[in-house]
Motif scaffolding. Structure first.
Motif, PDB file in Angstrom:
ATOM      1  N   ALA A 272       0.833  -1.211   0.000  1.00  0.00           N
ATOM      2  CA  ALA A 272       0.000   0.000   0.000  1.00  0.00           C
ATOM      3  C   ALA A 272       0.865   1.258   0.000  1.00  0.00           C
ATOM      4  N   LEU A 273       1.967   1.236   0.746  1.00  0.00           N
ATOM      5  CA  LEU A 273       2.863   2.404   0.765  1.00  0.00           C
ATOM      6  C   LEU A 273       3.515   2.629  -0.596  1.00  0.00           C
ATOM      7  N   VAL A 274       3.920   1.547  -1.241  1.00  0.00           N
ATOM      8  CA  VAL A 274       4.490   1.677  -2.591  1.00  0.00           C
ATOM      9  C   VAL A 274       3.429   2.228  -3.549  1.00  0.00           C
ATOM     10  N   ALA A 275       2.232   1.644  -3.492  1.00  0.00           N
ATOM     11  CA  ALA A 275       1.151   2.094  -4.374  1.00  0.00           C
ATOM     12  C   ALA A 275       0.720   3.517  -4.039  1.00  0.00           C
ATOM     13  N   TRP A 276       0.800   3.881  -2.765  1.00  0.00           N
ATOM     14  CA  TRP A 276       0.510   5.263  -2.379  1.00  0.00           C
ATOM     15  C   TRP A 276       1.503   6.208  -3.046  1.00  0.00           C
TER      16      TRP A 276
ATOM     17  N   ASN B  89      -1.188  -1.912  -6.696  1.00  0.00           N
ATOM     18  CA  ASN B  89      -1.796  -2.693  -5.619  1.00  0.00           C
ATOM     19  C   ASN B  89      -2.137  -4.108  -6.069  1.00  0.00           C
ATOM     20  N   TYR B  90      -2.786  -4.231  -7.208  1.00  0.00           N
ATOM     21  CA  TYR B  90      -3.213  -5.558  -7.672  1.00  0.00           C
ATOM     22  C   TYR B  90      -2.022  -6.495  -7.812  1.00  0.00           C
TER      23      TYR B  90
ATOM     24  N   SER C 181      -6.755  14.552 -12.051  1.00  0.00           N
ATOM     25  CA  SER C 181      -5.388  14.137 -11.717  1.00  0.00           C
ATOM     26  C   SER C 181      -5.403  13.065 -10.631  1.00  0.00           C
ATOM     27  N   HIS C 182      -6.278  13.234  -9.663  1.00  0.00           N
ATOM     28  CA  HIS C 182      -6.404  12.244  -8.594  1.00  0.00           C
ATOM     29  C   HIS C 182      -6.842  10.897  -9.155  1.00  0.00           C
ATOM     30  N   VAL C 183      -7.801  10.885 -10.059  1.00  0.00           N
ATOM     31  CA  VAL C 183      -8.279   9.639 -10.661  1.00  0.00           C
ATOM     32  C   VAL C 183      -7.172   8.970 -11.484  1.00  0.00           C
ATOM     33  N   VAL C 184      -6.367   9.749 -12.194  1.00  0.00           N
ATOM     34  CA  VAL C 184      -5.230   9.179 -12.934  1.00  0.00           C
ATOM     35  C   VAL C 184      -4.283   8.487 -11.951  1.00  0.00           C
ATOM     36  N   GLY C 185      -3.967   9.152 -10.863  1.00  0.00           N
ATOM     37  CA  GLY C 185      -3.111   8.550  -9.845  1.00  0.00           C
ATOM     38  C   GLY C 185      -3.725   7.282  -9.264  1.00  0.00           C
ATOM     39  N   MET C 186      -5.030   7.296  -9.044  1.00  0.00           N
ATOM     40  CA  MET C 186      -5.725   6.123  -8.514  1.00  0.00           C
ATOM     41  C   MET C 186      -5.640   4.947  -9.492  1.00  0.00           C
ATOM     42  N   GLY C 187      -5.700   5.227 -10.771  1.00  0.00           N
ATOM     43  CA  GLY C 187      -5.591   4.158 -11.775  1.00  0.00           C
ATOM     44  C   GLY C 187      -4.238   3.471 -11.728  1.00  0.00           C
ATOM     45  N   PHE C 188      -3.179   4.257 -11.648  1.00  0.00           N
ATOM     46  CA  PHE C 188      -1.844   3.673 -11.554  1.00  0.00           C
ATOM     47  C   PHE C 188      -1.664   2.936 -10.230  1.00  0.00           C
ATOM     48  N   SER C 189      -2.232   3.468  -9.171  1.00  0.00           N
ATOM     49  CA  SER C 189      -2.170   2.832  -7.862  1.00  0.00           C
ATOM     50  C   SER C 189      -2.908   1.495  -7.870  1.00  0.00           C
ATOM     51  N   PHE C 190      -4.026   1.425  -8.578  1.00  0.00           N
ATOM     52  CA  PHE C 190      -4.778   0.178  -8.700  1.00  0.00           C
ATOM     53  C   PHE C 190      -3.883  -0.920  -9.252  1.00  0.00           C
ATOM     54  N   LEU C 191      -3.157  -0.610 -10.305  1.00  0.00           N
ATOM     55  CA  LEU C 191      -2.278  -1.607 -10.920  1.00  0.00           C
ATOM     56  C   LEU C 191      -1.163  -2.030  -9.960  1.00  0.00           C
TER      57      LEU C 191
ATOM     58  N   LYS D 234      -1.188  -9.556  -5.330  1.00  0.00           N
ATOM     59  CA  LYS D 234      -1.272 -10.862  -5.986  1.00  0.00           C
ATOM     60  C   LYS D 234       0.051 -11.616  -5.864  1.00  0.00           C
ATOM     61  N   LEU D 235       1.152 -10.913  -6.072  1.00  0.00           N
ATOM     62  CA  LEU D 235       2.454 -11.571  -6.088  1.00  0.00           C
ATOM     63  C   LEU D 235       3.118 -11.675  -4.720  1.00  0.00           C
ATOM     64  N   LEU D 236       2.665 -10.873  -3.745  1.00  0.00           N
ATOM     65  CA  LEU D 236       3.354 -10.880  -2.461  1.00  0.00           C
ATOM     66  C   LEU D 236       2.424 -11.016  -1.255  1.00  0.00           C
ATOM     67  N   THR D 237       1.468 -10.147  -1.117  1.00  0.00           N
ATOM     68  CA  THR D 237       0.696 -10.068   0.125  1.00  0.00           C
ATOM     69  C   THR D 237      -0.060 -11.342   0.459  1.00  0.00           C
ATOM     70  N   PHE D 238      -0.867 -11.829  -0.457  1.00  0.00           N
ATOM     71  CA  PHE D 238      -1.740 -12.960  -0.167  1.00  0.00           C
ATOM     72  C   PHE D 238      -1.247 -14.237  -0.837  1.00  0.00           C
ATOM     73  N   ARG D 239       0.046 -14.340  -0.947  1.00  0.00           N
ATOM     74  CA  ARG D 239       0.673 -15.518  -1.537  1.00  0.00           C
ATOM     75  C   ARG D 239       1.809 -15.923  -0.607  1.00  0.00           C
ATOM     76  N   SER D 240       1.906 -17.179  -0.342  1.00  0.00           N
ATOM     77  CA  SER D 240       2.989 -17.649   0.510  1.00  0.00           C
ATOM     78  C   SER D 240       4.256 -17.732  -0.332  1.00  0.00           C
ATOM     79  N   THR D 241       5.217 -16.884  -0.016  1.00  0.00           N
ATOM     80  CA  THR D 241       6.480 -16.872  -0.768  1.00  0.00           C
ATOM     81  C   THR D 241       7.524 -17.763  -0.112  1.00  0.00           C
ATOM     82  N   GLY D 242       7.271 -18.150   1.138  1.00  0.00           N
ATOM     83  CA  GLY D 242       8.224 -18.967   1.863  1.00  0.00           C
ATOM     84  C   GLY D 242       9.331 -18.171   2.523  1.00  0.00           C
TER      85      GLY D 242
END
Length: 158
Positions: A84-88, A131-132, A119-129, A136-144
């Motif tokens: 979330a901090l990175v996406a923020w 975050n997703y 401008s805020h919506v543009v930022g939100m669009g990039f943040s969506f990507l 998907k690749l880190l938060t809710f996946r067991s990386t070991g």
């Protein structure tokens, strides 16, 4: 046939994440307008994003990534916060850049309120990507990685 099922699962995951992100985006958008009455644009974007992050953790965990019974709530919360901090950073950076370098110079005839919202919506669009793919690749996946770290630190204490 297995490949088709995998694609269907991926599309369903993305769509469900989109719905939970829509909840977060709504909270983000509305609270940013409220915060803007008291703070500058950059700060109001940050506060709106943080508010949405807190509110969207459980729906994202339980519905978008079906991670309800993982037993890893603490680790997932930490990873969720890091992503979330990175996406923020992505959101604020893109929103501010869009406002300064696109909306203000090219759409100066629009009211500042609308230039800021777009401008805020543009930022939100990039943040969506960000975050997703981060969730998907880190938060809710067991990386070991946690288990390896735990095993390593346990060996050093013996």
């Amino acid at each position: 046939m297995k490949e088709r099922g995998l694609k269907t699962k991926e599309v369903k995951s993305l769509f469900t994440f989109f719905l939970t992100a829509l909840l977060g985006a709504t909270v983000n958008f509305v609270t940013q307008i409220i915060y803007r009455k008291y703070f500058n644009f950059d700060t109001s974007v940050l506060l709106g994003y943080l508010t949405a992050t807190v509110i969207s953790f459980l729906p994202t965990k339980n519905y978008a990534f079906s991670a309800k019974g993982t037993g890893n709530m603490g680790r997932e919360m930490i990873k969720f916060l890091v992503i979330a901090l990175v996406a923020w950073g992505v959101q604020v950076g893109m929103a501010v850049a869009t406002l300064r370098w696109v909306a203000n110079p090219y759409f100066s005839s629009l009211l500042l309120f609308w230039r800021e919202k777009i401008s805020h919506v543009v930022g939100m669009g990039f943040s969506f990507l960000a975050n997703y793919f981060g969730h998907k690749l880190l938060t809710f996946r067991s990386t070991g990685m946690y288990d390896k770290f735990k095993a390593r630190s346990h060996r050093h204490t013996e």
